[in-house]
Design an enzyme around this catalytic site. Structure first.
Site, mmCIF file in Angstrom:
data_model
loop_
_atom_site.group_PDB
_atom_site.id
_atom_site.type_symbol
_atom_site.label_atom_id
_atom_site.label_comp_id
_atom_site.label_asym_id
_atom_site.label_seq_id
_atom_site.Cartn_x
_atom_site.Cartn_y
_atom_site.Cartn_z
ATOM 1 N N SER A 1 55.149 50.363 34.321
ATOM 2 C CA SER A 1 56.021 49.912 35.400
ATOM 3 C C SER A 1 57.048 48.885 34.952
ATOM 4 O O SER A 1 57.937 48.532 35.722
ATOM 5 C CB SER A 1 55.183 49.338 36.548
ATOM 6 O OG SER A 1 54.450 48.216 36.109
ATOM 7 N N THR B 1 33.613 39.863 51.691
ATOM 8 C CA THR B 1 32.204 39.632 52.042
ATOM 9 C C THR B 1 32.066 39.072 53.453
ATOM 10 O O THR B 1 31.207 39.506 54.235
ATOM 11 C CB THR B 1 31.569 38.660 51.028
ATOM 12 O OG1 THR B 1 31.745 39.189 49.709
ATOM 13 C CG2 THR B 1 30.090 38.489 51.308
ATOM 14 N N LYS C 1 52.702 43.996 44.570
ATOM 15 C CA LYS C 1 53.876 43.498 43.848
ATOM 16 C C LYS C 1 54.893 42.875 44.800
ATOM 17 O O LYS C 1 55.494 41.840 44.497
ATOM 18 C CB LYS C 1 54.524 44.644 43.063
ATOM 19 C CG LYS C 1 53.660 45.152 41.915
ATOM 20 C CD LYS C 1 54.294 46.343 41.219
ATOM 21 C CE LYS C 1 53.419 46.837 40.073
ATOM 22 N NZ LYS C 1 53.991 48.017 39.395
#
Length: 785
Positions: free
Chosen positions: A691, A375, A734
Site C-alpha cells: 500500500s 472484552t 488508515k
C-alpha cells in the site's frame, strides 16, 4: 544501694553525661538502660568513633534506625529522636579488620541537633528523666508482668534459667519494664515506643500488654503443635480400625456396606435430574461400578468425582432472556459509546430469539486494536440479555486438553475449560467469551484451535464431547463471543465458523465523549475524588488526547487521566488544594512535556518527502517516505527495515518513473549518473505491504521534478507498471489514523470508495477525499504546480 545500682555497677551518673555524644545508629535493635548489648563494628568511621570514645569517656549514644537498610546513616529522618547513652565495657579488634564491642546502657537521652557527620556523626544531646511512680497500681502491674514473663520463659525454649531469678529480684518499676522489653520478642517499633515512655506507670501498662500478647502467641503455637500431633495420632488410629473392620467384613462377606448411604444419595440426585439419555446411562454405569468398590480404593475417588461433575452440571437449567429489546439497547448504550455494528448485531439476535426461541446462538468474533472495548462489550451483552457471563483467556494456551479435558485414566483428570465454565455459570445458556483467540498456540500436546472447531460450530456443538465426561453436552444455547487483535493468526477453518465484527479505533470526538462519560468518573472514583474536587475542561481533555496519546483504543488515555487524578489527590491530601479545575496550561505540571507532536507539515519542507498511511495490529498509523539522490551508477538503496513486498513496490515506482521520464519532465540521462535512496524512518520497526506504492512514487517524482508535496495530504494505494492504482485494505483504520494526525486531504484508490461508508460521518466531513485510478492523476493531485 538501689537495685539499679547493683545491676549497673559503677557507671557515670546521668548528670555527668556530656553535652555532645557520638551517635551510633542501630539496625533492628534497641539498647535500654542497664542492659548489655554486643555489637560488631565493620566500617572505618565506626572504628574511629570507638577509638575516640575509648580515649575519652567511653560513652556512645545508641539510637535505633527507622530504616534498617540505611542504618549506617544518622540523618534526622532516619533515626528516632530518643536513644540510650552506652558505656563501652569491652572492646576487641579481630583479624578481619572488625571490632567486637560490649556496651551497657546508662540513661535515656534526647537528640537535640546533629552537629557534624564527619568522620562520624556527633549530636547535641540532653538527658531525659523518667517520671517515678509508686503505689498499689504500680505494684499490681509489676506483679502481672513478672507472672506473665515467667510463663513466657516456661514456654520458650532456649531461655537461660538465670533470667527467672533476675526478674524476681528487680524492685525498680522502670528497670523491670526496660529489662522485660529487651528480652521479649517484639518488633523494634514497640521497643522504641517503650524507650520513649517516660512515665513509669504508663510504661508498665504498655509492657504488660506486650508480654501478654507474646504469651498468647506462644500458647497458640503450642496448641497448634499439639493439635497436629493429635490429628496424626487420630488418623493412625482410624487407619488401624478401618483395617480391622475391613478384615471383619471380609470374613462376614459384608464388604462395601459402609458406602451404601453415599451411593443412595447419588442415585436420588440422578433421579431428580433430567439428564439426557446418554448421560443417564453413563452415570448409572459408573454408579454400579462405585457400588462394587471399597471406599479406601483409589478408583472409588475417581468414580465419585465423575458423578459429582455429572450431577453439578446444568443439563436443563437455563436463564430467561430479556425480551425487552428497547431496554437491552439502553443497557448497551449506557455501557459503551459508539460501537454501532456490535450493538446492531446483538439487537438483531434478540429480535430473532424473540420470534424463534429455538434458534441457535451466534458465534461472534470482535476484532480490533487493544483498548477498543472488546472484552467489556461482552459483559454488557450478558447484562443486556440477562445471562451469566463467563470469560476464559486463550492467550498462550497450547494444550488441547484445556478445551476438551483429560481422560479419566489420568491422575487428577478434569473436564476442559468449556465444561468448567458452564458449571460455574450454573446455566446452560451463558454468554461465553473466549478472549485472545488469535494467540492460541500448538505443540506436542495438540492444537487447541482444532478442538475449538467443534465448540464454535452451531451445526456440531449440540453434541460437544468432553474427554472427561465422555458424553455429549449441548452447547447450542450458549452465546459464544471471541476476541482477537488480528485475524491473520486464526486458522482459516476456525475463522470461517465465526461472524467477524471489526472494532476499529475511535475518533477524537468519540474519545472526548467517552472520557467525559466513562473514563474521568471511573478514575475519580478509583483515586478517592469526586466531581467537586476535580474537573477537566473540554479543551484540556482534548489536549491530553492529541498531545499525550496516539492510539486507536483508550487504555493510554485512561492512564494519563489517572495520572492527573493522582497528582491532584496528592495535593488535596496535603491540603495544598481543596478543588482543582484542569486547564490546558495545567496539564504539563501533571503529565510532563508533550509526548506526541504533529510534525507532518514541519517534515514536508523539501521535495522528496511524502506521507503514506499504514495498517498495524493496533490500528492505523501515518508513514513518512523520504527519497534523495546522489552521484552513482543507477543504484537503488532501500532502508528502514522494509519487507520484500515493500521493496518491490519501490522498484516498481522507480521503473514507472524511468519509463515515463519525458512525460514527467525528468531528464532521461539523469539515472545514468545517479543513485536513488529511499528511506522510511523509524527503522527499528519492520514494515511491509504494497500500500506504500503510490507514496513512494510521489516521493520519487517530487525529488526528481523538484516539486513539493502539498501540505496536510496523505495517500495509500498499490501501483502497477502500467500506471494503475489498485485497492488496498484497512481503509477505515488508515482514515482514522490520518484524522488523528491532522491530515486534511487523502488520496485513495478509486476502488476503495465503497469502504468510506464505514468511516464516521463527522470524519468524512473533515477530510477531502480524492479517489484516483491512474498514477499520473495521483501526481497531479499531490504535487504543487
Amino acid at each position: 544501694m538501689s537495685d539499679r545500682d547493683k545491676l549497673k555497677g559503677i557507671v557515670p551518673a546521668s548528670e555527668r553525661l556530656p553535652q555532645t555524644l557520638p551517635i551510633l545508629p542501630l539496625a533492628e535493635a534497641a539498647l535500654f538502660p542497664q542492659m548489655v548489648l554486643p555489637l560488631v563494628m565493620v566500617l572505618p568511621n565506626q572504628m574511629k568513633m570507638v577509638d575516640d570514645s575509648m580515649r575519652s569517656n567511653r560513652l556512645i549514644g545508641c539510637v535505633a534506625a527507622k530504616d534498617p537498610s540505611m542504618a549506617m546513616t544518622a540523618h534526622p529522618d532516619n533515626i528516632y529522636n530518643m536513644g540510650t547513652a552506652g558505656l563501652i565495657l569491652k572492646f576487641e579488634r579481630t583479624e578481619d579488620d572488625k571490632a567486637q564491642l560490649l556496651i551497657q546502657g546508662i540513661t535515656r537521652f534526647k537528640v537535640d541537633e546533629i552537629i557534624s557527620d564527619e568522620p562520624y556523626v556527633r549530636a547535641a544531646v540532653s538527658v531525659v528523666d523518667e517520671i517515678k511512680r509508686a503505689g498499689k497500681r504500680v505494684d499490681a502491674l509489676m506483679s502481672s508482668i513478672i507472672t506473665s514473663f515467667i510463663n513466657v520463659l516456661d514456654i520458650s525454649p532456649g531461655m537461660p534459667s538465670e533470667t527467672r531469678n533476675l526478674i524476681k529480684t528487680i524492685k525498680d518499676p522502670g528497670m523491670l519494664a526496660d529489662v522485660v522489653t529487651s528480652l521479649i520478642n517484639v518488633p523494634l517499633d514497640d521497643k522504641q515506643k517503650i524507650l520513649e515512655i517516660l512515665d513509669v506507670k504508663e510504661r508498665l501498662k504498655e509492657v504488660n500488654r506486650l508480654v501478654n500478647y507474646q504469651l498468647e502467641i506462644l500458647e497458640l503455637g503450642n496448641k497448634i503443635q499439639s493439635q497436629v500431633k493429635d490429628d496424626m495420632d487420630k488418623k493412625q488410629r482410624e487407619y488401624i480400625l478401618r483395617q480391622q473392620m475391613k478384615t471383619i467384613q471380609e470374613e462376614l462377606g459384608e464388604e462395601g456396606d459402609q458406602s451404601n448411604i453415599e451411593i443412595e444419595e447419588y442415585r436420588t440426585k440422578l433421579l431428580e435430574l433430567e439428564l439426557p439419555e446418554d448421560a443417564h446411562k453413563e452415570a448409572e454405569r459408573e454408579l454400579k461400578r462405585l457400588s462394587r468398590m471399597h471406599p479406601s480404593s483409589s478408583e472409588y475417588t475417581v468414580s465419585s468425582t465423575y458423578l459429582d461433575w455429572i450431577i453439578s452440571l446444568p443439563w436443563g437449567e437455563s436463564s430467561v432472556d430479556n425480551e425487552n429489546i428497547k431496554k437491552a439497547r439502553k443497557v448497551l448504550d449506557d455501557d459503551h459509546f459508539g460501537l454501532e455494528k456490535p450493538k446492531k448485531r446483538i439487537i438483531e439476535y434478540l429480535a430473532v430469539k424473540k420470534l424463534k426461541p429455538d434458534s441457535k446462538g451466534p458465534i461472534l468474533c470482535f476484532v480490533g486494536p487493544p483498548g477498543t472495548g472488546k472484552t467489556s462489550l461482552g459483559r454488557s451483552i450478558a447484562r443486556a440479555l440477562g445471562r451469566k457471563f463467563i470469560r476464559i483467556s486463550l492467550g498462550g494456551v497450547r494444550d488441547e486438553a484445556e478445551i476438551r479435558g483429560h481422560r479419566r485414566t489420568y491422575v487428577g483428570a478434569l473436564p476442559g475449560r468449556i465444561i468448567q465454565g458452564i458449571r460455574r455459570a450454573g446455566t446452560n445458556n451463558p454468554v461465553f467469551m473466549l478472549d485472545e483467540i488469535d494467540k492460541v498456540g500448538s505443540d506436542f500436546r495438540g492444537d487447541p484451535s482444532s478442538a475449538l472447531l467443534e465448540v464454535l460450530d452451531p451445526e456440531q456443538n449440540f453434541s460437544f464431547s468432553d474427554h472427561y465426561l465422555d458424553v455429549p453436552f449441548d452447547l447450542t444455547n450458549v452465546m459464544f463471543i471471541t476476541t482477537a487483535n488480528i485475524l491473520d493468526t486464526i486458522p482459516p477453518p476456525l475463522r470461517d465458523r465465526m461472524e467477524v465484527i471489526e472494532l476499529v479505533g475511535y475518533t477524537i470526538e468519540e474519545k472526548l465523549k467517552i472520557a467525559s462519560k466513562y473514563l474521568i468518573p471511573r478514575q475519580l472514583d478509583a483515586n478517592g475524588l469526586n466531581s467537586k474536587m476535580l474537573k477537566f475542561s473540554k479543551t484540556s481533555t482534548n489536549r491530553i488526547i492529541t498531545d499525550y496519546t496516539r492510539e486507536a483504543g483508550l487504555r493510554n488515555l485512561e492512564r494519563e487521566i489517572g495520572s492527573v487524578c493522582r497528582g491532584v489527590a496528592s495535593k488535596i491530601a496535603m491540603e495544598e488544594e481543596t478543588a482543582v479545575t484542569i486547564k490546558i496550561q495545567d496539564i504539563a505540571k501533571y503529565l510532563g512535556p508533550i509526548k506526541f507532536i504533529s510534525d507532518i507539515n514541519i517534515r514536508l519542507n523539501v521535495p522528496g518527502i511524502a506521507v503514506g498511511l499504514a495498517w498495524t495490529q493496533t490500528g492505523g498509523d501515518v508513514l513518512f517516505i523520504e527519497a534523495t539522490s546522489m552521484r552513482g551508477k543507477k543504484g537503488l538503496i532501500l532502508t528502514g527495515q522494509l519487507g520484500d513486498v515493500m521493496k518491490e513496490s519501490a522498484q516498481a515506482a522507480l521503473s514507472y518513473i524511468r519509463s515515463n521520464a519525458v512525460e514527467l519532465g525528468i531528464d532521461e540521462d539523469y539515472f545514468e549518473n545517479h543513485d536513488i535512496h529511499i528511506h522510511v524512518p523509524e527503522g527499528a520497526i519492520p514494515k511491509d505491504g504494497p500500500s506504500a506504492g503510490v507514496t513512494m512514487l510521489t516521493a520519487l517524482t517530487s525529488l526528481l521534478t523538484n516539486k513539493m508535496v502539498k501540505k496536510n495530504l496523505a495517500m495509500t494505494g498499490e501501483i502497477t507498471l502500467r500506471g494503475q492504482v489498485l485497492p488496498v485494505g484497512g481503509i477505515k483504520e488508515k482514515v482514522l489514523a490520518a484524522h488523528r494526525a491532522g491530515i486534511k486531504k487523502l488520496v485513495l484508490p478509486k476502488f476503495n470508495k465503497k469502504d468510506i461508508e464505514d468511516v464516521p460521518k463527522k470524519v468524512q466531513r473533515q477530510i477531502e477525499f480524492f479517489f484516483i485510478e491512474k498514477m499520473n492523476d495521483v501526481l497531479k493531485t499531490a504535487l504543487d504546480k
